[in-house]
Design a protein around this motif. Structure first.
Motif, short mmCIF file in Angstrom:
data_model
loop_
_atom_site.label_atom_id
_atom_site.label_comp_id
_atom_site.label_asym_id
_atom_site.label_seq_id
_atom_site.Cartn_x
_atom_site.Cartn_y
_atom_site.Cartn_z
N PHE A 166 13.66 7.53 -34.82
CA PHE A 166 13.33 6.96 -36.13
C PHE A 166 12.02 7.52 -36.66
N ASN A 167 11.78 7.26 -37.94
CA ASN A 167 10.59 7.70 -38.64
C ASN A 167 9.35 7.07 -38.01
N THR A 168 8.35 7.92 -37.70
CA THR A 168 7.12 7.43 -37.07
C THR A 168 6.41 6.40 -37.94
N ALA A 169 6.42 6.61 -39.25
CA ALA A 169 5.75 5.70 -40.17
C ALA A 169 6.39 4.33 -40.18
N VAL A 170 7.62 4.21 -39.70
CA VAL A 170 8.30 2.92 -39.61
C VAL A 170 8.16 2.33 -38.21
N VAL A 171 8.24 3.19 -37.19
CA VAL A 171 8.13 2.73 -35.80
C VAL A 171 6.78 2.07 -35.54
N SER A 172 5.71 2.74 -35.98
CA SER A 172 4.36 2.28 -35.67
C SER A 172 4.06 0.87 -36.16
N PRO A 173 4.28 0.55 -37.45
CA PRO A 173 3.96 -0.82 -37.91
C PRO A 173 4.86 -1.89 -37.33
N ILE A 174 6.16 -1.58 -37.18
CA ILE A 174 7.07 -2.59 -36.62
C ILE A 174 6.68 -2.90 -35.17
N TYR A 175 6.35 -1.86 -34.42
CA TYR A 175 5.93 -2.06 -33.04
C TYR A 175 4.64 -2.89 -32.99
N TYR A 176 3.71 -2.58 -33.87
CA TYR A 176 2.44 -3.31 -33.89
C TYR A 176 2.67 -4.78 -34.22
N VAL A 177 3.50 -5.04 -35.22
CA VAL A 177 3.74 -6.42 -35.66
C VAL A 177 4.40 -7.24 -34.55
N MET A 231 23.78 7.85 -47.53
CA MET A 231 24.68 8.23 -46.45
C MET A 231 25.44 9.50 -46.77
N ARG A 232 25.53 9.82 -48.05
CA ARG A 232 26.25 11.04 -48.42
C ARG A 232 25.32 12.24 -48.46
N LEU A 233 24.05 12.03 -48.10
CA LEU A 233 23.09 13.12 -48.13
C LEU A 233 22.48 13.28 -46.74
N PRO A 234 23.13 14.01 -45.82
CA PRO A 234 22.63 14.14 -44.46
C PRO A 234 21.21 14.67 -44.40
N LYS A 235 20.85 15.61 -45.30
CA LYS A 235 19.51 16.17 -45.25
C LYS A 235 18.46 15.12 -45.52
N HIS A 236 18.69 14.30 -46.52
CA HIS A 236 17.75 13.25 -46.84
C HIS A 236 17.67 12.24 -45.72
N ALA A 237 18.79 11.97 -45.07
CA ALA A 237 18.79 11.03 -43.95
C ALA A 237 17.90 11.54 -42.83
N ASN A 238 17.95 12.87 -42.60
CA ASN A 238 17.11 13.43 -41.57
C ASN A 238 15.64 13.28 -41.90
N GLU A 239 15.30 13.41 -43.20
CA GLU A 239 13.91 13.30 -43.59
C GLU A 239 13.39 11.90 -43.36
N ASN A 240 14.25 10.91 -43.30
CA ASN A 240 13.81 9.54 -43.09
C ASN A 240 13.89 9.13 -41.63
N GLY A 241 14.03 10.09 -40.75
CA GLY A 241 13.91 9.79 -39.34
C GLY A 241 15.22 9.69 -38.59
N PHE A 242 16.33 10.09 -39.19
CA PHE A 242 17.62 9.98 -38.52
C PHE A 242 18.13 11.36 -38.17
N SER A 243 18.77 11.45 -37.04
CA SER A 243 19.37 12.70 -36.62
C SER A 243 20.77 12.83 -37.19
N HIS A 244 21.35 14.00 -37.03
CA HIS A 244 22.70 14.24 -37.56
C HIS A 244 23.71 13.32 -36.90
N GLU A 245 23.41 12.93 -35.63
CA GLU A 245 24.34 12.06 -34.92
C GLU A 245 24.39 10.66 -35.51
N ASP A 246 23.34 10.27 -36.26
CA ASP A 246 23.28 8.92 -36.81
C ASP A 246 24.22 8.75 -38.00
#
Length: 346
Positions: free
Chosen positions: A250-261, A319-334
Protein backbone atom coordinates in the motif's frame (compact mmCIF):
# COMPACT_ATOMS: atom_id res chain seq x y z
CA UNK A 1 0.47 29.63 45.73
CA UNK A 2 -2.72 28.50 47.44
CA UNK A 3 -5.44 27.06 45.27
CA UNK A 4 -3.13 26.32 42.31
CA UNK A 5 -2.58 22.65 41.44
CA UNK A 6 1.02 21.57 41.86
CA UNK A 7 1.04 20.07 38.35
CA UNK A 8 0.70 23.57 36.90
CA UNK A 9 4.26 24.35 37.89
CA UNK A 10 5.62 21.94 35.26
CA UNK A 11 4.10 24.03 32.47
CA UNK A 12 5.63 27.38 33.46
CA UNK A 13 8.91 26.56 31.73
CA UNK A 14 11.02 23.77 30.30
CA UNK A 15 13.79 22.25 32.36
CA UNK A 16 17.05 21.10 30.80
CA UNK A 17 15.78 17.52 30.97
CA UNK A 18 12.60 18.49 29.12
CA UNK A 19 14.62 20.26 26.43
CA UNK A 20 16.79 17.16 26.04
CA UNK A 21 13.66 15.02 25.78
CA UNK A 22 12.18 17.41 23.22
CA UNK A 23 15.30 17.23 21.03
CA UNK A 24 15.36 13.44 21.28
CA UNK A 25 11.65 13.19 20.42
CA UNK A 26 12.05 15.46 17.38
CA UNK A 27 15.05 13.43 16.23
CA UNK A 28 13.05 10.24 16.72
CA UNK A 29 10.21 11.52 14.52
CA UNK A 30 12.62 12.42 11.73
CA UNK A 31 14.43 9.06 11.77
CA UNK A 32 11.22 7.02 11.98
CA UNK A 33 9.49 9.05 9.26
CA UNK A 34 12.50 8.71 6.96
CA UNK A 35 12.82 5.00 7.69
CA UNK A 36 9.44 4.30 6.09
CA UNK A 37 10.67 5.78 2.82
CA UNK A 38 14.07 4.07 2.82
CA UNK A 39 12.51 0.71 3.68
CA UNK A 40 9.89 1.15 0.95
CA UNK A 41 12.59 1.79 -1.65
CA UNK A 42 14.45 -1.28 -0.38
CA UNK A 43 11.28 -3.37 -0.61
CA UNK A 44 10.67 -2.19 -4.19
CA UNK A 45 14.24 -2.99 -5.20
CA UNK A 46 14.10 -6.42 -3.56
CA UNK A 47 10.70 -7.15 -5.11
CA UNK A 48 12.05 -6.46 -8.59
CA UNK A 49 14.45 -9.38 -8.36
CA UNK A 50 12.70 -11.69 -5.93
CA UNK A 51 9.42 -12.53 -4.21
CA UNK A 52 7.66 -9.43 -2.90
CA UNK A 53 7.15 -9.07 0.85
CA UNK A 54 3.48 -8.38 0.21
CA UNK A 55 2.95 -11.96 -0.99
CA UNK A 56 5.09 -13.62 1.68
CA UNK A 57 8.62 -13.17 0.30
CA UNK A 58 11.67 -12.31 2.39
CA UNK A 59 14.10 -11.29 -0.34
CA UNK A 60 14.30 -7.84 1.27
CA UNK A 61 16.52 -9.38 3.96
CA UNK A 62 19.28 -9.50 1.32
CA UNK A 63 18.73 -5.89 0.27
CA UNK A 64 21.21 -3.40 1.88
CA UNK A 65 18.84 -0.46 1.35
CA UNK A 66 16.16 -2.17 3.44
CA UNK A 67 18.66 -2.67 6.25
CA UNK A 68 19.57 1.02 6.08
CA UNK A 69 15.91 1.81 6.61
CA UNK A 70 15.70 -0.74 9.42
CA UNK A 71 18.73 0.74 11.17
CA UNK A 72 17.25 4.21 10.73
CA UNK A 73 14.03 3.06 12.40
CA UNK A 74 15.98 1.45 15.27
CA UNK A 75 17.88 4.70 15.82
CA UNK A 76 14.56 6.55 15.90
CA UNK A 77 13.06 4.10 18.37
CA UNK A 78 16.13 4.33 20.62
CA UNK A 79 15.86 8.13 20.57
CA UNK A 80 12.17 7.86 21.39
CA UNK A 81 12.89 5.45 24.23
CA UNK A 82 15.53 7.81 25.61
CA UNK A 83 13.17 10.78 25.33
CA UNK A 84 10.80 9.18 27.83
CA UNK A 85 13.68 8.99 30.32
CA UNK A 86 14.09 12.78 30.24
CA UNK A 87 10.64 14.20 29.51
CA UNK A 88 7.06 13.25 30.46
CA UNK A 89 4.88 11.30 28.07
CA UNK A 90 2.57 14.30 27.67
CA UNK A 91 5.44 16.06 25.89
CA UNK A 92 7.02 13.16 23.99
CA UNK A 93 4.06 11.16 22.70
CA UNK A 94 2.33 13.89 20.62
CA UNK A 95 5.60 14.57 18.79
CA UNK A 96 5.37 11.08 17.32
CA UNK A 97 2.73 12.49 14.98
CA UNK A 98 5.48 14.46 13.24
CA UNK A 99 6.78 11.21 11.75
CA UNK A 100 3.54 11.02 9.74
CA UNK A 101 4.10 14.43 8.20
CA UNK A 102 7.75 13.67 7.48
CA UNK A 103 6.88 10.31 5.93
CA UNK A 104 4.11 11.78 3.76
CA UNK A 105 6.31 14.65 2.58
CA UNK A 106 9.23 12.37 1.71
CA UNK A 107 6.90 9.89 0.00
CA UNK A 108 5.59 12.70 -2.20
CA UNK A 109 9.10 13.94 -3.07
CA UNK A 110 11.10 10.71 -3.29
CA UNK A 111 8.59 7.96 -4.08
CA UNK A 112 6.28 10.14 -6.19
CA UNK A 113 3.31 8.76 -4.29
CA UNK A 114 0.27 11.00 -4.54
CA UNK A 115 -2.19 11.46 -1.70
CA UNK A 116 -5.73 12.59 -2.50
CA UNK A 117 -6.94 15.83 -0.92
CA UNK A 118 -9.26 13.80 1.32
CA UNK A 119 -6.25 11.75 2.37
CA UNK A 120 -4.53 14.96 3.47
CA UNK A 121 -7.63 15.85 5.47
CA UNK A 122 -7.60 12.34 6.93
CA UNK A 123 -3.97 12.81 8.02
CA UNK A 124 -4.86 16.07 9.72
CA UNK A 125 -7.81 14.50 11.53
CA UNK A 126 -5.69 11.55 12.63
CA UNK A 127 -2.96 13.79 14.01
CA UNK A 128 -5.46 16.07 15.78
CA UNK A 129 -7.36 13.13 17.27
CA UNK A 130 -4.23 11.33 18.44
CA UNK A 131 -2.75 14.50 19.90
CA UNK A 132 -6.00 15.25 21.71
CA UNK A 133 -5.96 11.82 23.33
CA UNK A 134 -2.34 11.82 24.44
CA UNK A 135 -2.52 15.40 25.73
CA UNK A 136 -5.49 14.58 27.92
CA UNK A 137 -4.38 11.11 28.95
CA UNK A 138 -3.66 10.74 32.69
CA UNK A 139 -0.11 10.93 33.98
CA UNK A 140 1.71 7.61 34.33
CA UNK A 141 2.14 6.20 37.82
CA UNK A 142 5.56 5.88 39.39
CA UNK A 143 7.08 2.39 39.16
CA UNK A 144 10.01 1.41 41.37
CA UNK A 145 10.79 -2.18 40.38
CA UNK A 146 10.26 -4.64 37.55
CA UNK A 147 8.38 -6.89 39.97
CA UNK A 148 5.80 -4.15 40.42
CA UNK A 149 5.25 -4.05 36.66
CA UNK A 150 4.96 -7.85 36.60
CA UNK A 151 2.29 -7.70 39.30
CA UNK A 152 0.34 -5.16 37.25
CA UNK A 153 0.71 -7.25 34.08
CA UNK A 154 -0.59 -10.40 35.74
CA UNK A 155 -3.75 -8.86 37.18
CA UNK A 156 -7.04 -10.21 35.71
CA UNK A 157 -7.95 -7.03 33.78
CA UNK A 158 -4.70 -6.86 31.82
CA UNK A 159 -4.51 -10.63 31.36
CA UNK A 160 -7.97 -10.47 29.74
CA UNK A 161 -6.81 -7.59 27.52
CA UNK A 162 -3.63 -9.44 26.53
CA UNK A 163 -5.57 -12.63 25.76
CA UNK A 164 -8.05 -10.66 23.63
CA UNK A 165 -5.23 -8.93 21.73
CA UNK A 166 -3.39 -12.20 21.07
CA UNK A 167 -6.58 -13.94 19.92
CA UNK A 168 -7.47 -11.04 17.59
CA UNK A 169 -3.95 -11.00 16.14
CA UNK A 170 -3.99 -14.75 15.52
CA UNK A 171 -7.38 -14.51 13.77
CA UNK A 172 -6.05 -11.76 11.52
CA UNK A 173 -2.87 -13.70 10.73
CA UNK A 174 -4.42 -17.08 9.95
CA UNK A 175 -7.85 -16.11 8.59
CA UNK A 176 -7.84 -12.59 7.19
CA UNK A 177 -4.25 -12.11 5.99
CA UNK A 178 -4.45 -14.94 3.36
CA UNK A 179 -7.75 -13.58 1.97
CA UNK A 180 -7.57 -9.81 2.44
CA UNK A 181 -3.93 -9.00 3.14
CA UNK A 182 -3.42 -7.67 -0.40
CA UNK A 183 -6.58 -5.56 -0.60
CA UNK A 184 -7.45 -4.31 2.91
CA UNK A 185 -4.82 -2.13 4.56
CA UNK A 186 -6.40 -2.47 8.00
CA UNK A 187 -5.55 -6.20 8.14
CA UNK A 188 -1.71 -6.10 8.24
CA UNK A 189 -1.71 -2.77 10.09
CA UNK A 190 -4.13 -4.28 12.59
CA UNK A 191 -1.66 -7.06 13.40
CA UNK A 192 1.16 -4.53 13.87
CA UNK A 193 -0.92 -2.31 16.14
CA UNK A 194 -2.40 -5.09 18.26
CA UNK A 195 0.97 -6.68 18.92
CA UNK A 196 2.56 -3.25 19.32
CA UNK A 197 0.39 -2.37 22.30
CA UNK A 198 1.80 -5.37 24.15
CA UNK A 199 5.36 -4.64 23.09
CA UNK A 200 5.20 -1.10 24.50
CA UNK A 201 4.13 -2.38 27.91
CA UNK A 202 7.10 -4.77 27.87
CA UNK A 203 9.45 -2.03 26.68
CA UNK A 204 8.33 0.13 29.61
CA UNK A 205 9.16 -2.72 31.97
CA UNK A 206 12.60 -3.15 30.39
CA UNK A 207 13.20 0.59 30.58
CA UNK A 208 12.40 0.58 34.28
CA UNK A 209 14.66 -2.44 34.81
CA UNK A 210 17.59 -0.82 32.99
CA UNK A 211 17.13 2.52 34.72
CA UNK A 212 17.12 0.89 38.15
CA UNK A 213 20.07 -1.33 37.20
CA UNK A 214 22.16 1.68 36.13
CA UNK A 215 21.25 3.42 39.39
CA UNK A 216 22.65 0.52 41.41
CA UNK A 217 19.58 -1.70 41.88
CA UNK A 218 20.27 -4.72 39.68
CA UNK A 219 17.05 -5.90 38.04
CA UNK A 220 18.72 -8.37 35.67
CA UNK A 221 18.69 -11.04 38.38
CA UNK A 222 14.90 -11.27 38.22
CA UNK A 223 13.32 -13.69 35.72
CA UNK A 224 10.54 -11.16 35.09
CA UNK A 225 13.03 -8.88 33.34
CA UNK A 226 14.01 -11.61 30.89
CA UNK A 227 10.36 -12.61 30.39
CA UNK A 228 9.58 -9.05 29.32
CA UNK A 229 12.64 -9.13 27.02
CA UNK A 230 11.34 -12.26 25.28
CA UNK A 231 7.92 -10.69 24.79
CA UNK A 232 9.55 -7.59 23.28
CA UNK A 233 11.60 -9.70 20.84
CA UNK A 234 8.57 -11.71 19.67
CA UNK A 235 6.36 -8.64 19.31
CA UNK A 236 8.95 -6.56 17.45
CA UNK A 237 9.69 -9.35 14.94
CA UNK A 238 5.96 -9.78 14.32
CA UNK A 239 5.43 -6.03 13.92
CA UNK A 240 8.30 -5.67 11.45
CA UNK A 241 7.12 -8.62 9.36
CA UNK A 242 3.60 -7.32 8.82
CA UNK A 243 4.66 -3.69 8.55
CA UNK A 244 6.90 -4.74 5.65
CA UNK A 245 3.92 -6.44 4.00
CA UNK A 246 1.83 -3.29 4.39
CA UNK A 247 4.57 -0.99 3.06
CA UNK A 248 5.19 -3.24 0.07
CA UNK A 249 1.50 -3.39 -0.84
CA UNK A 250 0.00 0.00 0.00
CA UNK A 251 0.83 3.69 -0.30
CA UNK A 252 3.37 4.78 2.32
CA UNK A 253 1.51 8.05 2.90
CA UNK A 254 -1.53 5.98 3.95
CA UNK A 255 0.27 3.23 5.88
CA UNK A 256 2.18 5.62 8.15
CA UNK A 257 -0.75 7.60 9.65
CA UNK A 258 -3.07 4.61 10.00
CA UNK A 259 -0.34 2.66 11.77
CA UNK A 260 0.39 5.61 14.06
CA UNK A 261 -3.28 6.13 14.93
CA UNK A 262 -4.07 2.48 15.69
CA UNK A 263 -0.80 1.88 17.50
CA UNK A 264 -1.16 5.00 19.66
CA UNK A 265 -4.81 4.34 20.48
CA UNK A 266 -4.23 0.71 21.50
CA UNK A 267 -1.12 1.63 23.47
CA UNK A 268 -3.03 4.24 25.47
CA UNK A 269 -5.80 1.69 26.09
CA UNK A 270 -3.27 -0.90 27.27
CA UNK A 271 -1.62 1.65 29.55
CA UNK A 272 -4.96 2.67 31.04
CA UNK A 273 -5.85 -0.95 31.80
CA UNK A 274 -2.44 -1.99 33.09
CA UNK A 275 -1.66 1.07 35.21
CA UNK A 276 -5.30 1.79 36.23
CA UNK A 277 -5.11 5.35 34.96
CA UNK A 278 -8.89 5.76 35.07
CA UNK A 279 -8.66 6.30 38.84
CA UNK A 280 -7.05 9.70 38.20
CA UNK A 281 -9.26 10.87 35.32
CA UNK A 282 -11.89 13.57 35.52
CA UNK A 283 -15.15 13.44 33.53
CA UNK A 284 -13.87 16.22 31.23
CA UNK A 285 -10.78 14.15 30.41
CA UNK A 286 -12.89 11.13 29.53
CA UNK A 287 -15.19 13.20 27.28
CA UNK A 288 -12.20 14.81 25.57
CA UNK A 289 -10.63 11.41 24.91
CA UNK A 290 -13.90 10.14 23.43
CA UNK A 291 -13.94 13.14 21.09
CA UNK A 292 -10.36 12.32 20.14
CA UNK A 293 -11.34 8.74 19.27
CA UNK A 294 -14.22 10.00 17.09
CA UNK A 295 -11.78 12.30 15.29
CA UNK A 296 -9.37 9.39 14.79
CA UNK A 297 -12.11 7.18 13.39
CA UNK A 298 -13.12 9.93 10.96
CA UNK A 299 -9.56 10.40 9.76
CA UNK A 300 -8.99 6.67 9.44
CA UNK A 301 -12.18 6.32 7.38
CA UNK A 302 -11.03 9.05 4.98
CA UNK A 303 -7.58 7.49 4.65
CA UNK A 304 -9.09 4.07 4.01
CA UNK A 305 -11.37 5.46 1.29
CA UNK A 306 -8.55 7.48 -0.27
CA UNK A 307 -7.01 4.31 -1.73
CA UNK A 308 -10.09 3.98 -3.97
CA UNK A 309 -9.73 7.50 -5.37
CA UNK A 310 -7.43 8.64 -8.13
CA UNK A 311 -7.30 12.22 -9.36
CA UNK A 312 -10.89 12.80 -8.29
CA UNK A 313 -12.30 9.77 -10.07
CA UNK A 314 -14.88 7.46 -8.59
CA UNK A 315 -13.81 4.03 -7.30
CA UNK A 316 -15.37 2.31 -10.34
CA UNK A 317 -13.45 4.59 -12.71
CA UNK A 318 -10.22 4.05 -10.81
CA UNK A 319 -10.57 0.29 -11.19
CA UNK A 320 -10.53 0.70 -14.94
CA UNK A 321 -7.21 2.54 -14.79
CA UNK A 322 -4.50 0.06 -13.68
CA UNK A 323 -1.75 2.68 -13.99
CA UNK A 324 -3.48 5.08 -11.65
CA UNK A 325 -4.15 2.25 -9.23
CA UNK A 326 -0.45 1.53 -9.12
CA UNK A 327 0.29 5.16 -8.34
CA UNK A 328 -1.91 4.89 -5.27
CA UNK A 329 0.01 2.00 -3.82
CA UNK A 330 -1.57 -1.06 -5.44
CA UNK A 331 0.18 -3.68 -7.49
CA UNK A 332 -1.14 -5.18 -10.71
CA UNK A 333 -2.25 -8.22 -8.73
CA UNK A 334 -4.66 -6.06 -6.70
CA UNK A 335 -6.81 -5.35 -9.80
CA UNK A 336 -9.70 -7.80 -10.25
CA UNK A 337 -9.07 -10.54 -12.78
CA UNK A 338 -11.99 -9.45 -14.97
CA UNK A 339 -10.53 -5.94 -15.26
CA UNK A 340 -7.16 -7.42 -16.27
CA UNK A 341 -8.80 -9.65 -18.87
CA UNK A 342 -10.82 -6.76 -20.31
CA UNK A 343 -7.67 -4.65 -20.59
CA UNK A 344 -6.04 -7.40 -22.68
CA UNK A 345 -9.02 -7.92 -24.95
CA UNK A 346 -9.02 -6.02 -28.30
Amino acid sequence: MAGVPQSWGSYKGMSSDNITGLILALSSSFFIGASFIVKKKGLKKAGASGIRAGVGGYSYLYEPLWWVGMITMIVGEIANFAAYAFAPAILVTPLGALSIIISAALAHIILREKLHVFGVLGCVLCVVGSTTIVLHAPQEREIESVKEVWDLATEPAFLFYAATIIAAALILVFHFIPQYGQTHIMVPIGVCSLVGSLSVMSVKALGIALKLTFSGMNQLIYPQTWAFAIVVAICVITQMNYLNKALDTFNTAVVSPIYYVMFTSLTILASVIMFKDWDRQSPSQIVTEMCGFVTILSGTFLLHKTKDLSDGLSPSQSMRLPKHANENGFSHEDIPLKCQESSRSP
